[in-house]
Design a protein around this motif. Structure first.
Motif, PDB file in Angstrom:
ATOM      1  N   GLY A  85       0.808  -1.230   0.000  1.00 62.97           N
ATOM      2  CA  GLY A  85       0.000   0.000   0.000  1.00 62.97           C
ATOM      3  C   GLY A  85       0.826   1.258   0.000  1.00 62.97           C
ATOM      4  N   ARG A  86       2.120   1.123   0.109  1.00 60.31           N
ATOM      5  CA  ARG A  86       2.972   2.312   0.168  1.00 60.31           C
ATOM      6  C   ARG A  86       3.377   2.747  -1.242  1.00 60.31           C
ATOM      7  NH1 ARG A  86       5.953   4.093   5.177  1.00 60.31           N
ATOM      8  NH2 ARG A  86       6.609   6.129   4.443  1.00 60.31           N
ATOM      9  N   GLU A  87       3.498   4.056  -1.454  1.00 65.32           N
ATOM     10  CA  GLU A  87       3.912   4.543  -2.779  1.00 65.32           C
ATOM     11  C   GLU A  87       5.412   4.338  -2.950  1.00 65.32           C
ATOM     12  OE1 GLU A  87       1.427   7.845  -4.708  1.00 65.32           O
ATOM     13  OE2 GLU A  87       2.052   8.579  -2.741  1.00 65.32           O
ATOM     14  N   ILE A  88       5.776   3.539  -3.963  1.00 66.77           N
ATOM     15  CA  ILE A  88       7.192   3.260  -4.234  1.00 66.77           C
ATOM     16  C   ILE A  88       7.492   3.713  -5.664  1.00 66.77           C
ATOM     17  CG2 ILE A  88       9.003   1.497  -4.341  1.00 66.77           C
ATOM     18  CD1 ILE A  88       7.275  -0.272  -2.534  1.00 66.77           C
ATOM     19  N   TYR A  89       8.322   4.728  -5.801  1.00 66.11           N
ATOM     20  CA  TYR A  89       8.732   5.214  -7.124  1.00 66.11           C
ATOM     21  C   TYR A  89      10.067   4.581  -7.488  1.00 66.11           C
ATOM     22  CZ  TYR A  89       5.031   8.668  -7.201  1.00 66.11           C
ATOM     23  OH  TYR A  89       3.800   9.277  -7.217  1.00 66.11           O
ATOM     24  N   VAL A  90      10.141   4.086  -8.732  1.00 68.11           N
ATOM     25  CA  VAL A  90      11.335   3.374  -9.183  1.00 68.11           C
ATOM     26  C   VAL A  90      11.937   4.109 -10.377  1.00 68.11           C
ATOM     27  CG1 VAL A  90      12.209   1.163 -10.015  1.00 68.11           C
ATOM     28  CG2 VAL A  90      10.280   1.202  -8.424  1.00 68.11           C
ATOM     29  N   PHE A  91      13.249   4.289 -10.342  1.00 67.40           N
ATOM     30  CA  PHE A  91      13.979   5.000 -11.392  1.00 67.40           C
ATOM     31  C   PHE A  91      14.878   4.013 -12.124  1.00 67.40           C
ATOM     32  CE2 PHE A  91      13.016   9.371 -10.085  1.00 67.40           C
ATOM     33  CZ  PHE A  91      12.455   9.111  -8.843  1.00 67.40           C
TER      34      PHE A  91
ATOM     35  N   PRO B 283       1.927   5.338 -12.318  1.00 68.47           N
ATOM     36  CA  PRO B 283       3.020   6.180 -12.792  1.00 68.47           C
ATOM     37  C   PRO B 283       4.274   6.003 -11.941  1.00 68.47           C
ATOM     38  CG  PRO B 283       1.675   7.449 -11.312  1.00 68.47           C
ATOM     39  CD  PRO B 283       1.172   6.016 -11.243  1.00 68.47           C
ATOM     40  N   TYR B 284       4.490   4.804 -11.420  1.00 67.68           N
ATOM     41  CA  TYR B 284       5.552   4.634 -10.421  1.00 67.68           C
ATOM     42  C   TYR B 284       6.902   4.224 -11.000  1.00 67.68           C
ATOM     43  CZ  TYR B 284       1.859   5.380  -7.118  1.00 67.68           C
ATOM     44  OH  TYR B 284       0.827   5.963  -6.422  1.00 67.68           O
ATOM     45  N   LEU B 285       6.946   3.941 -12.327  1.00 65.02           N
ATOM     46  CA  LEU B 285       8.238   3.679 -12.959  1.00 65.02           C
ATOM     47  C   LEU B 285       8.658   4.925 -13.734  1.00 65.02           C
ATOM     48  CD1 LEU B 285      10.596   1.864 -13.802  1.00 65.02           C
ATOM     49  CD2 LEU B 285       9.185   1.043 -15.701  1.00 65.02           C
ATOM     50  N   LEU B 286       9.788   5.498 -13.375  1.00 64.16           N
ATOM     51  CA  LEU B 286      10.279   6.701 -14.040  1.00 64.16           C
ATOM     52  C   LEU B 286      11.480   6.301 -14.882  1.00 64.16           C
ATOM     53  CD1 LEU B 286       9.674   8.734 -10.863  1.00 64.16           C
ATOM     54  CD2 LEU B 286       8.496   9.083 -13.006  1.00 64.16           C
ATOM     55  N   VAL B 287      11.243   6.271 -16.195  1.00 68.40           N
ATOM     56  CA  VAL B 287      12.273   5.783 -17.109  1.00 68.40           C
ATOM     57  C   VAL B 287      13.179   6.934 -17.528  1.00 68.40           C
ATOM     58  CG1 VAL B 287      12.704   4.647 -19.325  1.00 68.40           C
ATOM     59  CG2 VAL B 287      10.736   3.958 -17.927  1.00 68.40           C
ATOM     60  N   GLY B 288      14.481   6.719 -17.391  1.00 64.52           N
ATOM     61  CA  GLY B 288      15.452   7.741 -17.795  1.00 64.52           C
ATOM     62  C   GLY B 288      16.611   7.743 -16.818  1.00 64.52           C
ATOM     63  N   ASP B 289      17.537   8.624 -17.076  1.00 71.24           N
ATOM     64  CA  ASP B 289      18.712   8.729 -16.219  1.00 71.24           C
ATOM     65  C   ASP B 289      18.323   9.419 -14.904  1.00 71.24           C
ATOM     66  OD1 ASP B 289      21.984   8.742 -16.747  1.00 71.24           O
ATOM     67  OD2 ASP B 289      21.254  10.085 -15.185  1.00 71.24           O
ATOM     68  N   VAL B 290      18.788   8.882 -13.785  1.00 75.03           N
ATOM     69  CA  VAL B 290      18.417   9.477 -12.490  1.00 75.03           C
ATOM     70  C   VAL B 290      18.833  10.932 -12.387  1.00 75.03           C
ATOM     71  CG1 VAL B 290      18.325   7.400 -11.035  1.00 75.03           C
ATOM     72  CG2 VAL B 290      20.501   8.568 -11.375  1.00 75.03           C
ATOM     73  N   PHE B 291      19.915  11.298 -13.083  1.00 76.73           N
ATOM     74  CA  PHE B 291      20.391  12.679 -12.948  1.00 76.73           C
ATOM     75  C   PHE B 291      19.477  13.668 -13.678  1.00 76.73           C
ATOM     76  CE2 PHE B 291      24.084  10.075 -12.016  1.00 76.73           C
ATOM     77  CZ  PHE B 291      24.357  10.563 -10.752  1.00 76.73           C
ATOM     78  N   GLU B 292      18.650  13.153 -14.568  1.00 76.03           N
ATOM     79  CA  GLU B 292      17.627  14.006 -15.175  1.00 76.03           C
ATOM     80  C   GLU B 292      16.293  13.839 -14.453  1.00 76.03           C
ATOM     81  OE1 GLU B 292      17.537  13.076 -19.353  1.00 76.03           O
ATOM     82  OE2 GLU B 292      19.687  13.483 -19.484  1.00 76.03           O
TER      83      GLU B 292
ATOM     84  N   THR C 111      19.411   2.930  -3.085  1.00 74.88           N
ATOM     85  CA  THR C 111      20.120   3.140  -4.353  1.00 74.88           C
ATOM     86  C   THR C 111      21.078   1.989  -4.622  1.00 74.88           C
ATOM     87  OG1 THR C 111      21.585   4.608  -5.612  1.00 74.88           O
ATOM     88  CG2 THR C 111      21.789   4.730  -3.228  1.00 74.88           C
ATOM     89  N   ASP C 112      20.936   1.428  -5.823  1.00 73.80           N
ATOM     90  CA  ASP C 112      21.735   0.263  -6.227  1.00 73.80           C
ATOM     91  C   ASP C 112      22.013   0.401  -7.719  1.00 73.80           C
ATOM     92  OD1 ASP C 112      22.934  -2.242  -6.304  1.00 73.80           O
ATOM     93  OD2 ASP C 112      21.050  -3.340  -6.378  1.00 73.80           O
ATOM     94  N   ILE C 113      22.732   1.487  -8.068  1.00 72.47           N
ATOM     95  CA  ILE C 113      22.963   1.731  -9.493  1.00 72.47           C
ATOM     96  C   ILE C 113      24.442   1.720  -9.849  1.00 72.47           C
ATOM     97  CG2 ILE C 113      20.803   3.010  -9.877  1.00 72.47           C
ATOM     98  CD1 ILE C 113      22.417   5.593  -9.886  1.00 72.47           C
ATOM     99  N   GLY C 114      25.258   1.174  -8.970  1.00 76.37           N
ATOM    100  CA  GLY C 114      26.694   1.158  -9.262  1.00 76.37           C
ATOM    101  C   GLY C 114      27.049   0.086 -10.279  1.00 76.37           C
ATOM    102  N   SER C 115      28.326   0.109 -10.682  1.00 80.65           N
ATOM    103  CA  SER C 115      28.826  -0.879 -11.636  1.00 80.65           C
ATOM    104  C   SER C 115      30.121  -1.458 -11.061  1.00 80.65           C
ATOM    105  CB  SER C 115      29.113  -0.200 -12.964  1.00 80.65           C
ATOM    106  OG  SER C 115      30.164   0.735 -12.776  1.00 80.65           O
ATOM    107  N   GLY C 116      30.832  -2.212 -11.874  1.00 82.14           N
ATOM    108  CA  GLY C 116      32.106  -2.782 -11.420  1.00 82.14           C
ATOM    109  C   GLY C 116      33.261  -1.794 -11.520  1.00 82.14           C
ATOM    110  N   ASP C 117      32.990  -0.588 -12.006  1.00 87.97           N
ATOM    111  CA  ASP C 117      34.052   0.406 -12.203  1.00 87.97           C
ATOM    112  C   ASP C 117      34.083   1.344 -10.992  1.00 87.97           C
ATOM    113  OD1 ASP C 117      35.454   2.708 -12.867  1.00 87.97           O
ATOM    114  OD2 ASP C 117      34.809   2.692 -14.960  1.00 87.97           O
TER     115      ASP C 117
END
Ligand code: SAM
Length: 161
Positions: free
Chosen positions: A51-57, A72-81, A100-106
């Motif tokens: 029941g909680r509003e969860i927005y996903v980027f 409208p809870y999926l926001l498609v695009g780069d998080v910085f925009e 936040t879990d958007i890191g890479s191996g670099d």
């Protein structure tokens, strides 16, 4: 430790911290997931916070169809925009929990990403709001409370505004 061991430890820490945080967040405020990926942590969050509003980027959604957030809870695009627009829409301090879990191996790219993301996260979190992160952040207005959660040092990171 094998790469399998390491992946299991990371996923276990993620799940344990999602459980830890969802049992403690304020009843007011939005929940944000940065990086849908396979949708595993989103699925866990929604099961713990019905029941909680969860927005996903997510810049390139490719999760299992069962784990795609509804409009409208999926926001498609780069998080910085997407995040500055989100803050404009919902206001500073709108979030009770950000994962936040958007890191890479670099690692260098991850450090730069954390530096760019930090001011946006500080802007989003409400007083008392929680940030769970796959890497360390320098957040002047938040306290690093990772050691209070029981997570092994350096495995996952928790901050409270
Ligand atoms: N937590 C997810 C799960 O449990 O399935 C895994 C997330 S995966 C490690 C990282 C995701 O972040 C990828 O799907 C990637 O496309 C997304 N991502 C990375 N950088 C991004 C950015 N700057 N803006 C939006 N999404 C991004």
């Amino acid at each position: 430790m094998t790469r399998l061991d390491s992946a299991i430890r990371r996923l276990t820490a993620q799940r344990d911290l999602l459980d830890w945080a969802t049992s403690r967040i304020s009843p007011q405020g939005l929940v944000l997931e940065l990086g849908l990926g396979n949708g595993r942590t989103y699925d866990h969050l929604r099961s713990r916070l019905p029941g909680r509003e969860i927005y996903v980027f997510e810049r390139s959604p490719a999760a299992h169809p069962d784990c795609i957030p509804p409009d409208p809870y999926l926001l498609v695009g780069d998080v910085f925009e997407a995040l500055p627009r989100f803050i404009e829409r919902f206001g500073s301090g709108c979030a009770a929990l950000v994962h936040t879990d958007i890191g890479s191996g670099d690692e260098e790219a991850n450090r730069q990403l954390a530096r760019r993301l930090a001011p946006l996260l500080e802007n989003l979190l409400q007083p008392g709001g929680l940030l769970l992160a796959d890497r360390a952040f320098e957040l002047a207005c938040c306290k690093d409370i990772s050691s209070e959660t029981g997570v092994a040092e350096g495995r996952y990171f928790v901050y409270r505004r």
